[in-house]
Design a protein around this motif. Structure first.
Motif, mmCIF file in Angstrom:
data_model
loop_
_atom_site.group_PDB
_atom_site.id
_atom_site.type_symbol
_atom_site.label_atom_id
_atom_site.label_comp_id
_atom_site.label_asym_id
_atom_site.label_seq_id
_atom_site.Cartn_x
_atom_site.Cartn_y
_atom_site.Cartn_z
ATOM 1 N N VAL A 220 -12.159 9.269 93.187
ATOM 2 C CA VAL A 220 -12.561 8.011 92.172
ATOM 3 C C VAL A 220 -12.621 8.429 90.833
ATOM 4 C CG1 VAL A 220 -14.176 6.174 91.823
ATOM 5 C CG2 VAL A 220 -13.578 6.760 94.160
ATOM 6 N N VAL A 221 -13.452 9.409 90.552
ATOM 7 C CA VAL A 221 -13.604 9.965 89.331
ATOM 8 C C VAL A 221 -12.210 10.147 88.456
ATOM 9 C CG1 VAL A 221 -14.483 11.875 87.868
ATOM 10 C CG2 VAL A 221 -16.074 10.919 89.608
ATOM 11 N N ILE A 222 -11.427 11.103 89.462
ATOM 12 C CA ILE A 222 -10.087 11.593 88.650
ATOM 13 C C ILE A 222 -9.253 10.173 88.373
ATOM 14 C CG2 ILE A 222 -7.814 12.656 89.541
ATOM 15 C CD1 ILE A 222 -9.647 14.711 91.030
ATOM 16 N N VAL A 223 -9.282 9.333 89.538
ATOM 17 C CA VAL A 223 -8.727 7.836 89.112
ATOM 18 C C VAL A 223 -9.096 7.415 88.098
ATOM 19 C CG1 VAL A 223 -7.778 5.855 90.037
ATOM 20 C CG2 VAL A 223 -7.781 7.603 91.476
ATOM 21 N N ILE B 125 -11.458 -0.491 95.605
ATOM 22 C CA ILE B 125 -11.929 0.497 94.751
ATOM 23 C C ILE B 125 -10.633 0.492 93.694
ATOM 24 C CG2 ILE B 125 -12.209 2.791 93.973
ATOM 25 C CD1 ILE B 125 -14.214 3.081 96.539
ATOM 26 N N TYR B 126 -9.552 0.867 94.730
ATOM 27 C CA TYR B 126 -8.204 1.130 93.881
ATOM 28 C C TYR B 126 -7.446 0.002 93.383
ATOM 29 C CZ TYR B 126 -9.398 5.851 95.473
ATOM 30 O OH TYR B 126 -10.188 7.094 95.344
ATOM 31 N N VAL B 127 -7.752 -1.221 94.059
ATOM 32 C CA VAL B 127 -6.963 -2.378 93.688
ATOM 33 C C VAL B 127 -7.654 -2.652 92.304
ATOM 34 C CG1 VAL B 127 -6.866 -4.791 93.764
ATOM 35 C CG2 VAL B 127 -6.259 -3.371 95.796
ATOM 36 N N THR B 128 -9.040 -2.450 92.307
ATOM 37 C CA THR B 128 -9.790 -2.708 90.765
ATOM 38 C C THR B 128 -9.186 -1.819 89.685
ATOM 39 O OG1 THR B 128 -11.546 -3.359 91.902
ATOM 40 C CG2 THR B 128 -11.942 -3.010 89.732
ATOM 41 N N TYR B 129 -8.982 -0.608 89.977
ATOM 42 C CA TYR B 129 -8.519 0.438 89.097
ATOM 43 C C TYR B 129 -6.948 0.083 88.789
ATOM 44 C CZ TYR B 129 -12.440 3.552 88.997
ATOM 45 O OH TYR B 129 -13.702 4.180 89.041
ATOM 46 N N GLY B 130 -6.332 -0.375 89.467
ATOM 47 C CA GLY B 130 -4.824 -0.800 89.462
ATOM 48 C C GLY B 130 -4.832 -1.956 88.648
ATOM 49 N N ALA B 131 -5.784 -3.134 88.893
ATOM 50 C CA ALA B 131 -5.492 -4.048 87.715
ATOM 51 C C ALA B 131 -5.941 -3.709 86.266
ATOM 52 C CB ALA B 131 -6.745 -5.000 88.485
ATOM 53 N N PHE B 132 -6.985 -2.843 86.261
ATOM 54 C CA PHE B 132 -6.982 -2.579 84.754
ATOM 55 C C PHE B 132 -5.972 -1.641 84.250
ATOM 56 C CE2 PHE B 132 -11.875 -2.747 86.042
ATOM 57 C CZ PHE B 132 -12.113 -4.056 85.351
ATOM 58 N N LEU B 133 -5.263 -0.851 85.102
ATOM 59 C CA LEU B 133 -4.274 -0.182 84.527
ATOM 60 C C LEU B 133 -3.009 -0.830 84.150
ATOM 61 C CD1 LEU B 133 -2.928 2.659 84.053
ATOM 62 C CD2 LEU B 133 -2.031 2.510 86.652
ATOM 63 N N LEU B 134 -2.571 -1.998 85.142
ATOM 64 C CA LEU B 134 -1.691 -2.789 84.584
ATOM 65 C C LEU B 134 -2.143 -3.585 83.198
ATOM 66 C CD1 LEU B 134 -0.740 -4.203 88.135
ATOM 67 C CD2 LEU B 134 0.503 -2.914 86.561
ATOM 68 N N ILE C 297 -19.152 -6.748 96.020
ATOM 69 C CA ILE C 297 -19.070 -7.249 94.953
ATOM 70 C C ILE C 297 -19.739 -6.122 94.108
ATOM 71 C CG2 ILE C 297 -20.348 -8.856 93.314
ATOM 72 C CD1 ILE C 297 -20.079 -11.080 95.633
ATOM 73 N N VAL C 298 -20.749 -5.651 94.584
ATOM 74 C CA VAL C 298 -21.370 -4.470 93.697
ATOM 75 C C VAL C 298 -20.386 -3.322 93.347
ATOM 76 C CG1 VAL C 298 -23.186 -2.802 93.599
ATOM 77 C CG2 VAL C 298 -23.640 -4.761 94.738
ATOM 78 N N ILE C 299 -19.453 -2.891 94.235
ATOM 79 C CA ILE C 299 -18.618 -1.901 94.143
ATOM 80 C C ILE C 299 -17.562 -2.099 92.947
ATOM 81 C CG2 ILE C 299 -16.447 -0.760 94.991
ATOM 82 C CD1 ILE C 299 -17.740 -0.821 97.684
ATOM 83 N N VAL C 300 -17.075 -3.514 92.920
ATOM 84 C CA VAL C 300 -16.288 -4.161 91.847
ATOM 85 C C VAL C 300 -16.952 -4.064 90.583
ATOM 86 C CG1 VAL C 300 -14.878 -5.858 90.799
ATOM 87 C CG2 VAL C 300 -14.930 -5.381 93.459
ATOM 88 N N MET C 301 -18.120 -4.497 90.560
ATOM 89 C CA MET C 301 -19.149 -4.560 89.723
ATOM 90 C C MET C 301 -19.265 -3.051 88.939
ATOM 91 S SD MET C 301 -22.864 -5.947 88.877
ATOM 92 C CE MET C 301 -23.718 -4.215 89.727
ATOM 93 N N SER C 302 -19.792 -2.112 89.657
ATOM 94 C CA SER C 302 -19.800 -0.977 89.284
ATOM 95 C C SER C 302 -18.444 -0.109 88.619
ATOM 96 C CB SER C 302 -20.285 0.160 90.525
ATOM 97 O OG SER C 302 -21.210 -0.458 91.102
ATOM 98 N N VAL C 303 -17.358 -0.575 89.505
ATOM 99 C CA VAL C 303 -16.031 0.049 88.713
ATOM 100 C C VAL C 303 -15.824 -0.740 87.231
ATOM 101 C CG1 VAL C 303 -13.472 -0.035 88.911
ATOM 102 C CG2 VAL C 303 -14.935 0.500 90.847
ATOM 103 N N CYS C 304 -16.116 -2.177 87.166
ATOM 104 C CA CYS C 304 -15.938 -2.581 85.984
ATOM 105 C C CYS C 304 -16.896 -1.843 84.774
ATOM 106 C CB CYS C 304 -16.293 -3.887 86.129
ATOM 107 S SG CYS C 304 -15.246 -5.132 86.801
ATOM 108 N N LEU C 305 -18.243 -1.906 85.042
ATOM 109 C CA LEU C 305 -19.399 -1.088 84.189
ATOM 110 C C LEU C 305 -18.798 0.327 83.875
ATOM 111 C CD1 LEU C 305 -22.636 -1.817 86.196
ATOM 112 C CD2 LEU C 305 -21.987 -2.547 84.008
#
Length: 521
Positions: free
Chosen positions: A161-164, A13-22, A315-323
């Motif tokens: 997760v919502v806050i991040v 979860i947080y690596v995906t958010y971190g990538a989008f933040l960067l 994979i579905v977690i990453v997809m959900s975060v992307c969506l």
């Protein structure tokens, strides 16, 4: 399951958010000197393929993992097909109408700008308020959805997760505006398409369907709800799309009308396929025995995942975060652009607008944690749009040159009142009539309440609008007689030549606003 460990879930979860933040902050730093006009919009800057990816990313949030499988368990294959078509095909309205509106209002980048030019300030403020309300409700729905998705997939508390997500998207959209949202949506849209393909292949290969459950489920048969949805969903989704400024910003960002048609058409096909596949997971969950038909259909997708390996859930977690991130940052940037243009006419310093949107995030999070039904949130805004958009769009036709903002305002409010009147008569109870405005019973009650509401809203809106027209003309005729002046309420308005309209656009780098204001009364 099929459920990653606590450490693995947090890492994904947080690596995906971190990538989008960067990615977002890096791009924002690169564009830190962009003018205000480019921060708010990107008129005529994008070609077909980026537009397609953006419409894909903006149109699908993580809530699709709840609502489409749920409908499949209730209305079967018929409901899945109707819902997918009704969700995807309305995007074509932007390809059809954006060129028309762009010719009438070259400097605009949201629907409200044309509304101000056509109907006047009061109607523009009314539409602006409805637009901001719709964006607010969609933000609540998106955060509610991602919180529930994470809880269902990992067992983690959804609040962090919502806050991040709010922090990440707020940082890069506040720094970079619409352009950053557009570029990140390109990346997220491409990721969503790839992840959907992988998840679909895996579910198809790993799930065991029991043939005897197919016949017993009755999900291949037509149903009353399924037939009702053929009318309800196209009306609800088509009209509600008009309130979504994130779509209008992308439509006006197209370089040419041809780019817009190609981009929207490609996006429509991809979205149609994706939503059909997601909806079919509800059917597969029933037919594989993972979901009991008398259970809560909103969790059907997640019950199906319990039968699959851990890496599929990852994979579905990453997809959900992307969506969710793609949808949420689009809504945030659209809210900044809409508030600046619709309410403050681009005269207020943009940092005040950004700060206000940040403050709005707090009630959004609170409501998201308490939201009982994601679908109900959408339905509230759907009913508002079904009452308002028909009376608003009459003004696009030159034949209705005599149609003014007073009729739009009265018609929109009258449409909602008509829903209350219908509900009170249908149920024989004023309280139930009021609840029908909020569609508290949802769409799947088995009666004709929701169906009638979505007929009462647009039809009632038009009837109230024409009634308001008669009142306005009577008042103006009486005033003309009393004052001894010519009755001119039905005179054709003078049109601004296209070259003059183009000249109204600022070339100083500031956001543009039209100086032509239509008549309200």
């Amino acid at each position: 399951m099929g459920q990653p460990s606590f450490q693995a879930s947090n890492a994904i979860i947080y690596v995906t958010y971190g990538a989008f933040l960067l990615l977002g902050t890096g791009l924002a730093w690169k564009m830190r000197n962009q003018p205000k006009a480019e921060f708010l919009a990107g008129n005529r800057t994008q070609t077909a393929f980026p537009l397609a990816l953006n419409f894909i990313a903006a149109a699908m949030g993580s809530g699709i993992l709840f609502s489409y499988p749920q409908l499949a368990t209730l209305a079967g294959l018929q409901g899945v097909i109707v819902y997918a078509i009704a969700s995807a095909c309305p995007l074509l309205i932007f390809a059809a109408l954006a060129p028309v509106i762009r010719r009438k209002c070259p400097e605009g980048f949201v629907l409200t700008e044309w509304t101000r030019q056509r109907y006047g300030v009061v109607t523009a403020l009314y539409l602006g308020a409805l637009t901001l309300l719709t964006l607010f409700l969609y933000m609540v729905a998106e955060l509610s959805a991602i919180g529930q998705v994470i809880e269902a997939l990992t067992g983690l508390d959804g609040l962090p997760v919502v806050i991040v997500e709010c922090v990440v998207t707020t940082i890069y959209t506040s720094l970079g505006g619409f352009k950053i949202s557009f570029i990140t949506d390109n990346v997220q849209g491409a990721m969503i398409c790839c992840l959907i393909i992988i998840a679909t292949i895996t579910i198809g290969a790993k799930t065991e369907i029991k043939p005897e459950l197919i016949a017993d489920s009755g999900l291949l048969n037509a149903s009353l709800v399924g037939w009702q949805l053929i009318y309800i969903l196209p009306v609800a989704i088509l009209t509600n799309d008009f309130f979504l400024a994130n779509f209008w910003l992308r439509a006006f960002a197209s370089k040419t009308d041809r780019d817009l048609w190609i981009g929207v058409s490609v996006a429509m096909v991809v979205i149609l396929i994706v939503l059909t596949l997601v909806g079919c997971t509800g059917l597969i969950a029933v037919w594989s025995g993972a979901f009991s038909p008398d259970g809560d259909g909103s969790v059907a997708f997640f019950l199906l995942l319990e039968q699959l390996p851990n890496w599929v859930v990852g994979i579905v977690i990453v997809m959900s975060v992307c969506l969710s991130t793609a949808a949420f940052d689009s809504l945030q940037s659209a809210m900044v652009s809409s508030a600046s243009n619709d309410i403050f006419r681009n005269r207020l310093n943009i940092w005040w607008i950004r700060g206000a949107v940040v403050l709005i995030i707090f009630p959004v999070v609170v409501l998201a944690l308490k939201a009982p039904s994601i679908l109900q949130i959408y339905l509230i805004s759907d009913l508002l749009s079904a009452a308002t958009i028909p009376v608003l769009m009459l003004g696009l036709s030159e034949r209705f040159y005599w149609w003014r903002g007073f009729e739009v305002l009265v018609g929109g409010l009258g449409g909602i009142l008509t829903v209350f009147i219908f509900g009170t008569i249908y149920y024989g109870d004023a309280q139930l009539g009021g609840e029908l405005i909020l569609l508290e019973q949802g769409l799947y009650t088995g009666d004709w309440g929701a169906f009638g509401a979505f007929i009462a809203a647009p039809v009632g809106g038009l009837l109230w609008g024409f009634g308001a027209l008669a009142v306005r003309l009577a008042v103006q005729y009486t005033q003309a007689k009393l004052q001894g002046t010519r009755f001119n309420a039905l005179d054709r308005p003078s049109l601004v030549p296209p070259e003059d309209s183009d000249a109204l656009a600022s070339i100083s780098g500031e956001a543009t606003t039209t100086k032509v204001t239509g008549k309200f009364f």
